[in-house]
Design a protein around this motif. Structure first.
Motif, PDB file in Angstrom:
ATOM      1  N   ALA A 118      -0.134   0.279   5.341  1.00 29.17           N
ATOM      2  CA  ALA A 118       1.259   0.246   4.873  1.00 29.17           C
ATOM      3  C   ALA A 118       2.192  -0.125   6.032  1.00 29.17           C
ATOM      4  CB  ALA A 118       1.651   1.605   4.313  1.00 29.17           C
TER       5      ALA A 118
ATOM      6  N   SER B 263       1.093   6.345   2.840  1.00 29.37           N
ATOM      7  CA  SER B 263       0.058   7.072   3.581  1.00 29.37           C
ATOM      8  C   SER B 263      -1.134   6.188   3.964  1.00 29.37           C
ATOM      9  CB  SER B 263      -0.426   8.265   2.760  1.00 29.37           C
ATOM     10  OG  SER B 263      -0.971   7.807   1.530  1.00 29.37           O
ATOM     11  N   ASP B 264      -1.218   5.000   3.389  1.00 26.97           N
ATOM     12  CA  ASP B 264      -2.318   4.079   3.669  1.00 26.97           C
ATOM     13  C   ASP B 264      -2.164   3.511   5.077  1.00 26.97           C
ATOM     14  OD1 ASP B 264      -3.648   1.313   3.711  1.00 26.97           O
ATOM     15  OD2 ASP B 264      -4.342   2.089   1.777  1.00 26.97           O
ATOM     16  N   ARG B 265      -3.265   3.342   5.773  1.00 28.65           N
ATOM     17  CA  ARG B 265      -3.196   2.844   7.151  1.00 28.65           C
ATOM     18  C   ARG B 265      -2.667   1.409   7.234  1.00 28.65           C
ATOM     19  NH1 ARG B 265      -7.198  -0.463   8.814  1.00 28.65           N
ATOM     20  NH2 ARG B 265      -8.944  -0.791   7.399  1.00 28.65           N
TER      21      ARG B 265
ATOM     22  N   PRO C 114       0.837  -1.200   0.000  1.00 27.13           N
ATOM     23  CA  PRO C 114       0.000   0.000   0.000  1.00 27.13           C
ATOM     24  C   PRO C 114       0.872   1.251   0.000  1.00 27.13           C
ATOM     25  CG  PRO C 114      -0.579  -1.483   1.815  1.00 27.13           C
ATOM     26  CD  PRO C 114       0.682  -1.993   1.208  1.00 27.13           C
TER      27      PRO C 114
END
Length: 113
Positions: free
Chosen positions: A99, A95-97, A92
């Motif tokens: 990641a 910035s994706d939760r 991801p």
């Protein structure tokens, strides 16, 4: 596509994966020694200092990683070109939760006198 590129893709279809990454914003730099290609390095940068990197020596010898803005490695994989690229594509965005954020290694600091 040049005839040489078409021949390379016919012999090594995995190279299409590198072409796909280039289309997704990756930049590549070949390493040539004595006129022969020995490695290809790729990088994709993200906002806030994150970066994904790829090193390819052969279709069976590749490595990838993601660094955070401090240089900490938050993800890495070694294996075939296809395995490593699949892993990079599945990551991801930073910035994706979902990641990866936990630093699992630090890259070595450059040696200075």
């Amino acid at each position: 596509m040049t005839p040489e590129q078409a021949a390379a893709l016919t012999e090594y279809p995995e190279l299409q994966r590198l072409i796909d990454l280039r289309g997704a914003g990756w930049m590549f730099l070949p390493t040539v020694v004595d006129g022969e290609l020995v490695e290809v390095h790729g990088v994709r940068t993200w906002p806030e200092g994150w970066a994904d990197a790829l090193r390819v020596r052969y279709t069976t010898d590749a490595a990838g990683l993601r660094n955070d803005y401090t240089g900490g490695v938050t993800w890495q994989r070694e294996g075939t070109l296809t395995e490593v690229i699949d892993g990079l594509i599945a990551l991801p965005a930073p910035s994706d939760r979902l990641a990866p954020r936990l630093v699992i290694a630090r890259r070595p600091l450059p040696w200075t006198a």
